[in-house]
Design an enzyme around this catalytic site. Sequence first.
Site, short mmCIF file in Angstrom:
data_model
loop_
_atom_site.label_atom_id
_atom_site.label_comp_id
_atom_site.label_asym_id
_atom_site.label_seq_id
_atom_site.Cartn_x
_atom_site.Cartn_y
_atom_site.Cartn_z
N SER A 1 56.90 24.29 8.54
CA SER A 1 57.10 25.36 7.56
C SER A 1 55.79 25.74 6.88
CB SER A 1 58.16 24.94 6.54
OG SER A 1 58.59 26.04 5.78
N GLU B 1 66.46 36.71 8.95
CA GLU B 1 66.33 35.33 8.48
C GLU B 1 67.17 35.18 7.22
OE1 GLU B 1 62.36 33.83 7.77
OE2 GLU B 1 61.58 34.70 9.63
N LYS C 1 59.92 20.28 4.58
CA LYS C 1 60.83 21.33 4.12
C LYS C 1 61.64 21.78 5.32
CE LYS C 1 60.93 25.65 1.47
NZ LYS C 1 60.14 26.80 0.96
N HIS D 1 53.99 37.10 14.72
CA HIS D 1 54.49 36.30 13.61
C HIS D 1 53.35 35.40 13.11
CE1 HIS D 1 58.34 34.48 11.72
NE2 HIS D 1 57.31 33.95 11.09
N GLN E 1 55.29 27.91 14.48
CA GLN E 1 56.08 26.94 13.73
C GLN E 1 56.87 25.98 14.60
OE1 GLN E 1 57.58 30.28 10.85
NE2 GLN E 1 57.81 28.35 9.78
N GLU F 1 57.21 40.14 8.56
CA GLU F 1 56.83 39.98 7.15
C GLU F 1 55.37 40.35 6.82
OE1 GLU F 1 60.00 36.55 5.77
OE2 GLU F 1 57.89 35.96 5.96
N TYR G 1 64.76 23.56 7.34
CA TYR G 1 65.68 24.70 7.34
C TYR G 1 66.69 24.65 8.48
CZ TYR G 1 62.83 27.55 4.06
OH TYR G 1 62.16 28.06 2.96
#
Length: 464
Positions: free
Chosen positions: A421, A368, A428, A114, A17, A159, A430
Amino acid sequence: MMDLKNFLWGSATASYQCEGAWDLDERVESMWDHYLHEEGLENGDIASDHYHHFEEDIRMMKEGGQRAYRFSLSWPRIIKNKQGEINEKGLAFYHKILDCCHENGIEPFVTIYHWDLPQYWEETGGWLNEEVCTAFAQYAKVCFENFHTKIRKWVTFNEPKWFVCSGYLIGNYPPCIQDVSKTIKAAYHVMYASALGVKEFREGGYEGEIGIVHSFTPVNGVDDRIETKIAMRYADNYCNNWILDTAAKGEIPIDLLSELSKQYDISYMKPEQLKIIKENTVDFLGLNYYSRTLVKPYTSGETTFVVNNSGKAGKGSSKVIVKHWFEQVMHDPNSTYTEWDTEIYPKGLKDGLLEVHQKYGLPIYITENGIGMYEDVTVPQVDDEYRISFMRDHIKAMFEAMEQGANIKGYFAWSSFDLYSWKNGCEKRYGLVAVDFDHDRIRKPKKSYTWYRDMINSNAENLK
């Protein structure tokens, strides 16, 4: 206010990312590179260009009062092929990041996987291929051997629920499969691989701790009827328990396995593998919290998953039904939602932290927490008061859980700076720091960056 002297305040990113440099210094193709290039979609080829800006980014973390940086290592940057050939240039890059962290008084909090599986493994079936579990353990060992003197906090996977269900059930992420039996197999292989990673860590005798990070959505019901409580159990097994029970207790929920075995073959779950899962549980749990899951009993319709990856154009389109299990209530009139249909619900964090504390008794990190929004970054400073409000409310909820006994060791804002993202692209945002993707990736701290710094430096006094 409690003593937060050793509390890890930080922020987080992920390799694909933010790094960019997708084909530099002998990095090989990841499944995300392959998929996004093949489909002609917005990609992370450059992303935030952290590969060339990491010194600036880490310096800004230090200047922002942060004490820890959660980032991930890129498997395709470190291991070149199925034979396990090591890319020394990839190792050198991460040594530079780790040295920069230590020079700036920043604790590295490092995720081994990830989502960026090397394409050379995806071509063999990816997480459907048991061989990838062993390959992950070998990759993890390379990471431990090379970085163990510089990292004390390790994470096997980020995740599992999100990338497994998105990739094999919903089909909106690569490998874009929609198949329940394959979802079960991929989920099992990931949790087995995580246990193998923990086993390598323990057998190597490395200093520090190893955990797992979960996309945590505490489950609430619409009422107290027994039918709703049954729906909640189904939802909790789907959303949380197959990751947390397996990683923390070494046991896949037996009622989940019983239900799945009625329709699907799970004979590949071998006793010797289940023994490894049982014997290699984690030291801590990382919880990524954005929202809860509100459910009601199943009424009718086929299993349906609609995820809003398009923001305001798709607002209100999200839908989750698992046939005979539960329906998710996505549009509660009493709640506020982002343009991507994420409910803003800080109380869920407090309740969920207490649940996890009572159930597992392990140290917890909020790995997170943040809010994604459309933002104009051409202004001198983004006035993201909504992000400050979001963080303030969630940090307060965290403190309330701590006051009631939850053993919480750190909080990481998502994200350190604006980044790519996934299917939502770069619009988007963050970040605590704005990245102008159209003008040389210029970094500009947002108002939230300053607020977070002042909150940390005041020992959270400004939350009162």
